[in-house]
Design an enzyme around this catalytic site. Structure first.
Site, PDB file in Angstrom:
ATOM      1  N   GLY A 294     -18.662  30.472  -6.549  1.00 15.15           N
ATOM      2  CA  GLY A 294     -18.975  31.870  -6.298  1.00 15.15           C
ATOM      3  C   GLY A 294     -20.052  32.011  -5.185  1.00 15.15           C
ATOM      4  O   GLY A 294     -20.288  31.174  -4.465  1.00 15.15           O
ATOM      5  N   SER A 295     -21.215  32.723  -5.697  1.00 13.68           N
ATOM      6  CA  SER A 295     -22.188  33.280  -4.830  1.00 13.68           C
ATOM      7  C   SER A 295     -23.065  31.789  -4.563  1.00 13.68           C
ATOM      8  O   SER A 295     -24.003  31.940  -3.913  1.00 13.68           O
ATOM      9  CB  SER A 295     -22.970  34.422  -5.167  1.00 13.68           C
ATOM     10  OG  SER A 295     -21.948  35.312  -5.115  1.00 13.68           O
ATOM     11  N   THR A 296     -23.234  30.864  -5.621  1.00 13.45           N
ATOM     12  CA  THR A 296     -23.949  29.655  -5.432  1.00 13.45           C
ATOM     13  C   THR A 296     -23.569  29.076  -4.049  1.00 13.45           C
ATOM     14  O   THR A 296     -24.513  28.522  -3.251  1.00 13.45           O
ATOM     15  CB  THR A 296     -23.882  28.831  -6.453  1.00 13.45           C
ATOM     16  OG1 THR A 296     -22.625  28.481  -6.794  1.00 13.45           O
ATOM     17  CG2 THR A 296     -24.755  29.369  -7.726  1.00 13.45           C
TER      18      THR A 296
END
Length: 653
Positions: A294-296
Site C-alpha cells: 500500500g502507501s508505505t
C-alpha cells in the site's frame, strides 16, 4: 601274577593316554577351527553379545541477545529406558509405571513387550520427577529399567522472540527459526560410546553412566535487544486486543548497521511447548508473509522520482479525486478531491491520484528498476529460514494500469523485512544494507569463532535525495497522516499504509479486509532505529495512520528512553521558588486513568528501594543482576496497566 598285572596296567595307561591325546587333538582342532577358519564370524558374534553402544549428545550451545541475556539454554535431564528382555512379568509393573510416567497403560505395555534389549519409555523427564520415579522403581525392586542423561532445550522467556528462536525436537534437531538455521553450529557433538554388557544386553557396572559427554556446541549472540523485544511484544499484545487483527508483525532495525533489534509476530507460541501450537503460530511473518504494501511503498516511488529528476518537492499537482488509467479508475483513500496541491501535501496526505501521475512519469522499467535497487523481488538473505522473495512485475509485461497500481503499492507483494530494509536505506543516506540477526558466534571457551559485520548491498539513491525525502517523510509524522506516531520532543520520519487485502485464492480483493501499516525512523538528525508495524486484517478501524501509527509512536518513544536518546527540547531554568527539575518526581504530576498507573524512575536505586517504589504504585518488579538500577524495561512516565511487570536491570557500582 605280578607280571600279568603290570601288563594290564600298561595297557590301561596306553588306552588312557591315547584317549587323552585324542581329546587334546580334538580340542586343538576345534580351537584351530574357531581361531583360523571361523574366527572373524565368532568374534563379531561375541561382540554383539557382550558389547552395546549408545549415542550420547552433549548440550546445544546457548543463544543470547546482544547484551548476553539468555534466550535459549540447554540442561541435562534424565530419560527412562527399559530392557524388555529382562522384564519377566510386564503386566505386574504396567499400572505403577503408567501412573509414574503419566502415560496410558496400553502404551506402557506395548513398549515393555516390544522385545529387544533397549527401548525408551519416556524422555526428557524433569529432575524432580526423575528422582520420584527412580525412588519408586527401587522400592518396587523392578529390574530392567534405567536412566540416561539427555540434553533438553529451554526458553527462559517463554514466547519472547519465539518465531526468531524456533524450537528443538526430542532428538536434539532444530526444527524452526535460529535453532534450525544454526543446527550444525550450536548442536552439541554426538559420540557413540561402547558399553560392556552381559549376554542379556544389560550394562556391566553401569559403565554407561561413567562416560563424560563431549563439550557443548558453539554459543550464538543475536543482534536482538531483549528490552526492545519486550517493548515491541507488549505493544503487539495490546494491539491484538484493541484492533483484533488476524495477524501482526513489528520489526525494529538499526538503519546504520542492518542489525535487527526486535522482531515479533502475532499469533505466537511458547517454544517450550511448541507441540501444542499450529504451524501458522510457528510462522515468522516478518520474513515469510507476502502482502501488498500500500502507501508505505510510496516512499520508494518518491525516492525514484526525486532521484530521476521527475519530481521536485516544490512541484504542484492537480487532483480531481480520481484518475482513470487504461480503463481502471483509481481514487483517493478519502474519496475527496484536493485540487491544486504541492508535493509536500501529496506525500503528507498520501494522495493516490498524484502518485499515479508520478509513477506514469517514471514508467514501468524505471519503477521496477528502483524497486529492485531497494531490495524488492529478492530475498534479503537474512540468517532465518523460510524467507519469501515477494513479487514484482516483469516490466516488459506491464500495462499502464499496472504501473498505476504499483505506484500506490498495489499489485505487488513484499515481505515486512524487505520493506523496513528499504526504508532503512533512506534513513542511511541512500545506502541499502543486508539485514542480519546474528551478531557473533563464540566457541565454548568464549573465543570468537565468527563475527558478523555490516554488509553494504548498494547505493540505492544519493545521500542528497535521501535527505530531501527524509524531510518530506518527517512532515508525514509531524503534520500529515502519520501524526499519531509523533512523540513529543523527537523528530521522526515515516509513512502510513492501508492496502486492500487479496482473497486467499488470489482471484481479487476481499471486501472490507485490509492491511494497515506504518514504517518510520528517527531521530531524523541521526536515525538510530527504524520501526515497521503491520496489522493484517484488523477489525473496525483499518487505516494505517489511525491504528498502526500510534503503535509505532509508543514503541519509538520507549526505545528512545531505553537507548538514552533524550528529547531535543529546551528547558527553562527554574526560579528559586520552583523545585529544580532534577528533584521533581514527574510521575506524580502525570494523571493516569482508572486502572492505569504511571511508571516511576528507579535509576540509581537498590533492589529493595526499586522494589518498594515499583510495588507502591501497583506494578510488579522483575530484577536482573545486583547492585543499583541502571535500566528499566518500561521507561519512566509511561502509562501502563496496573500489575504490569517491569524488568529492572542492576549493576554493581
Amino acid at each position: 601274577m605280578v607280571e600279568k598285572n603290570v601288563v594290564i596296567l600298561q595297557r590301561r595307561m596306553v588306552i588312557f593316554l591315547s584317549v587323552l591325546l585324542g581329546m587334546v587333538l580334538i580340542l586343538l582342532g576345534r580351537i584351530g577351527w574357531l581361531q583360523f577358519v571361523n574366527g572373524e564370524r565368532m568374534t563379531a558374534k561375541m561382540a554383539i553379545q557382550v558389547k552395546d553402544s549408545k549415542v550420547l549428545q552433549s548440550p546445544r550451545g546457548t543463544i543470547y541477545d546482544r547484551n548476553g541475556r539468555e534466550l535459549a539454554v540447554s540442561s541435562l535431564t534424565k530419560s527412562l529406558y527399559a530392557n524388555p528382555s529382562e522384564i519377566k512379568d510386564p503386566d505386574a509393573i504396567v499400572p505403577l509405571l503408567a501412573t509414574l510416567l503419566e502415560m496410558k497403560p496400553e502404551d506402557v505395555r506395548e513398549k515393555l513387550t516390544a522385545g529387544g534389549q533397549f527401548i525408551w519409555l519416556k524422555r526428557m523427564i524433569e529432575p524432580a520427577m526423575a528422582q520420584k520415579i527412580q525412588t519408586a522403581i527401587k522400592e518396587a525392586d523392578i529390574k530392567g529399567l534405567g536412566f540416561l542423561e539427555e540434553s533438553k532445550r529451554y526458553y527462559p522467556n517463554d514466547n519472547l522472540a519465539a518465531q526468531v528462536l524456533g524450537f528443538v525436537g526430542t532428538d536434539d534437531i532444530g526444527l524452526d527459526g535460529m535453532e534450525m538455521a544454526l543446527d550444525k553450529v550450536i548442536k552439541g557433538k554426538s559420540v557413540e560410546h561402547s558399553v560392556d554388557t552381559d549376554s542379556r544386553g544389560t550394562p556391566i557396572f553401569k559403565s554407561i553412566f561413567t562416560f563424560a559427554p563431549p563439550k557443548q556446541g558453539k554459543n550464538v549472540y543475536l543482534t536482538l535487544d531483549s528490552a526492545i523485544q519486550f517493548i515491541v511484544e507488549q505493544s503487539l499484545d495490546k494491539a491484538m486486543i484493541t484492533n483484533k487483527p488476524r495477524g501482526a508483525t513489528v520489526i525494529v532495525m538499526n538503519p546504520h548497521t542492518g542489525e535487527i533489534l526486535a522482531m515479533a509476530n502475532r499469533p505466537t507460541y511458547n517454544p517450550n511447548q511448541f507441540y501444542k501450537y499450529s504451524d501458522q503460530e510457528w510462522k515468522n511473518r516478518a520474513v515469510a508473509y507476502n502482502y501488498e504494501p500500500g502507501s508505505t511503498f510510496k516512499s520508494i516511488v518518491s525516492a525514484a522520482a526525486l532521484q530521476e529528476g521527475k519530481l521536485t518537492p516544490e512541484e504542484r499537482f492537480t487532483d480531481a479525486g480520481f484518475v482513470e488509467v487504461s480503463g481502471r479508475r483509481i481514487q483517493n483513500w478519502s474519496g475527496e478531491s484536493y485540487g491544486n496541491i504541492s508535493f509536500v501535501e501529496v506525500i503528507k496526505q498520501s494522495i493516490n491520484t498524484c502518485f499515479v501521475q508520478i509513477g506514469m512519469r517514471l514508467g514501468a522499467y524505471k519503477l521496477t528498476e528502483y524497486a529492485k535497487s531497494f531490495g524488492f523481488g529478492k530475498a534479503t538473505g537474512i540468517e532465518l529460514p523460510g524467507e519469501e522473495e515477494g513479487l514484482l512485475f516483469d516490466p516488459k509485461d506491464m500495462r499502464d494500469s499496472d504501473v498505476a497500481t504499483m505506484s500506490i503499492g498495489q499489485s505487488i507483494a513484499v515481505t515486512p523485512l524487505q520493506l523496513i530494509t528499504a526504508v532503512s536505506a533512506i534513513a542511511n543516506e541512500g545506502v541499502l544494507l543486508k539485514p542480519h540477526i546474528i551478531k557473533e558466534i563464540r566457541n565454548a571457551d568464549g573465543s570468537i569463532d565468527q563475527e558478523v559485520t555490516t554488509q553494504t548491498v548498494r547505493q540505492a539513491i544519493t545521500p542528497e535525495t535521501a535527505r530531501i525525502l527524509t524531510g518530506l517523510m518527517e512532515k508525514v509524522v509531524s503534520e500529515g497522516g502519520g501524526k499519531k506516531a509523533f512523540v513529543k520532543g523527537y523528530r521522526f520520519a515515516g509513512k502510513t499504509g492501508t492496502a486492500e487485502k487479496l482473497q486467499d485464492n488470489g482471484s481479487g480483493y476481499s471486501a472490507g479486509r485490509y492491511v494497515a501499516s506504518f514504517v518510520g525512523f528517527g531521530p531524523v538528525e541521526d536515525p538510530q532505529v527504524a520501526v515497521l508495524v503491520v496489522l493484517d486484517d484488523p477489525q473496525g478501524v483499518y487505516y494505517g495512520g489511525e491504528i498502526a501509527a500510534p503503535i509505532a509512536g509508543e514503541i519509538l518513544g520507549q526505545i528512545m528512553r531505553h537507548l538514552a536518546i533524550y528529547p531535543q527540547i529546551t528547558y527553562q531554568v527554574p526560579s528559586p521558588k520552583e523545585t529544580p527539575q532534577a528533584e521533581r518526581d514527574v510521575s506524580k504530576e502525570i494523571k493516569a486513568p482508572p486502572g492505569k498507573v504511571v511508571v516511576p524512575n528507579v535509576t540509581g536505586k537498590s533492589i529493595r528501594e526499586a522494589g518498594d517504589k515499583i510495588t507502591q504504585v501497583g506494578l510488579s518488579i522483575v530484577p536482573i543482576g545486583t547492585g543499583v538500577a541502571v535500566r528499566q524495561s518500561i521507561a519512566e512516565n509511561t502509562i501502563v496497566d496496573a500489575g504490569t511487570e517491569i524488568t529492572i536491570y542492576f549493576e554493581p557500582r
